[in-house]
Design a protein around this motif. Structure first.
Motif, PDB file in Angstrom:
ATOM      1  N   VAL A  61       0.835  -1.197   0.000  1.00  0.00           N
ATOM      2  CA  VAL A  61       0.000   0.000   0.000  1.00  0.00           C
ATOM      3  C   VAL A  61       0.873   1.251   0.000  1.00  0.00           C
ATOM      4  CG1 VAL A  61      -1.738   1.330   1.235  1.00  0.00           C
ATOM      5  CG2 VAL A  61      -1.873  -1.187   1.189  1.00  0.00           C
ATOM      6  N   THR A  62       1.748   1.365   0.993  1.00  0.00           N
ATOM      7  CA  THR A  62       2.578   2.559   1.120  1.00  0.00           C
ATOM      8  C   THR A  62       3.741   2.274   2.063  1.00  0.00           C
ATOM      9  OG1 THR A  62       2.583   4.900   1.782  1.00  0.00           O
ATOM     10  CG2 THR A  62       1.152   3.418   3.029  1.00  0.00           C
ATOM     11  N   ALA A  63       4.788   3.085   1.967  1.00  0.00           N
ATOM     12  CA  ALA A  63       5.951   2.950   2.840  1.00  0.00           C
ATOM     13  C   ALA A  63       6.568   4.316   3.082  1.00  0.00           C
ATOM     14  CB  ALA A  63       6.984   2.003   2.236  1.00  0.00           C
ATOM     15  N   ILE A  64       7.225   4.418   4.216  1.00  0.00           N
ATOM     16  CA  ILE A  64       7.962   5.629   4.557  1.00  0.00           C
ATOM     17  C   ILE A  64       9.344   5.216   5.050  1.00  0.00           C
ATOM     18  CG2 ILE A  64       6.989   5.699   6.910  1.00  0.00           C
ATOM     19  CD1 ILE A  64       7.094   8.803   6.643  1.00  0.00           C
ATOM     20  N   MET A  65      10.365   5.858   4.500  1.00  0.00           N
ATOM     21  CA  MET A  65      11.727   5.473   4.831  1.00  0.00           C
ATOM     22  C   MET A  65      12.193   6.130   6.126  1.00  0.00           C
ATOM     23  SD  MET A  65      12.443   3.444   2.340  1.00  0.00           S
ATOM     24  CE  MET A  65      10.703   3.000   2.388  1.00  0.00           C
ATOM     25  N   SER A  66      13.103   5.453   6.781  1.00  0.00           N
ATOM     26  CA  SER A  66      13.622   5.990   8.043  1.00  0.00           C
ATOM     27  C   SER A  66      14.512   7.194   7.792  1.00  0.00           C
ATOM     28  CB  SER A  66      14.415   4.909   8.775  1.00  0.00           C
ATOM     29  OG  SER A  66      15.531   4.501   7.998  1.00  0.00           O
ATOM     30  N   SER A  67      15.237   7.151   6.692  1.00  0.00           N
ATOM     31  CA  SER A  67      16.168   8.225   6.385  1.00  0.00           C
ATOM     32  C   SER A  67      15.533   9.191   5.405  1.00  0.00           C
ATOM     33  CB  SER A  67      17.462   7.651   5.806  1.00  0.00           C
ATOM     34  OG  SER A  67      18.364   8.672   5.461  1.00  0.00           O
ATOM     35  N   GLY A  68      15.288  10.386   5.847  1.00  0.00           N
ATOM     36  CA  GLY A  68      14.735  11.398   4.961  1.00  0.00           C
ATOM     37  C   GLY A  68      13.226  11.410   4.865  1.00  0.00           C
TER      38      GLY A  68
END
Length: 127
Positions: free
Chosen positions: A47-54
């Motif tokens: 569905v969606t993802a968010i990266m830890s860096s940035g």
């Protein structure tokens, strides 16, 4: 890291829901976080993802413009990731899972990239 998803429920088409993914354990801020869903009789899909860096985000085409992922990287042992879902459609009906893991950015859409999974929360959208 332990993850617990919540916030699912029954809504009508066009309405909104916000899912939460409560994380316990240190260093959660170092993990990439994703949401996946699985509808009855279908495979689990990204569905969606968010990266830890940035904090870069990625979305499946089917939810782009309607869903928003975010995270609260608290300094203590508890942090939360969110999935804001607007303009829900009947085809969004599924069990939604949050997940966390270390991986290269190009692997964000693959379930096997994630090391930790929440238990899932059911979202039902009626027409």
């Amino acid at each position: 890291v332990q993850l617990q998803a919540s916030g699912g429920g029954l809504v009508q088409a066009g309405e909104s829901l916000r899912l939460s993914c409560a994380a316990s354990g240190r260093m959660f801020s170092n993990y990439n976080v994703g949401w996946f869903r699985q509808a009855p009789g279908k495979e689990r899909e990204f569905v969606t993802a968010i990266m830890s860096s940035g904090g870069r985000t990625y979305y499946a085409d089917s939810v782009k413009g309607r869903f928003t992922i975010s995270r609260d990287n608290a300094k203590n042992a508890k942090s939360t990731a969110y999935l804001q879902m607007n303009s829900l459609k009947p085809e969004d009906t599924a069990v939604y899972y949050c997940a966390a893991g270390y991986f290269v950015v190009s692997s964000y859409y693959q379930p096997k990239s994630y090391n930790y999974w929440g238990q899932g929360t059911l979202v039902t959208v009626s027409s």
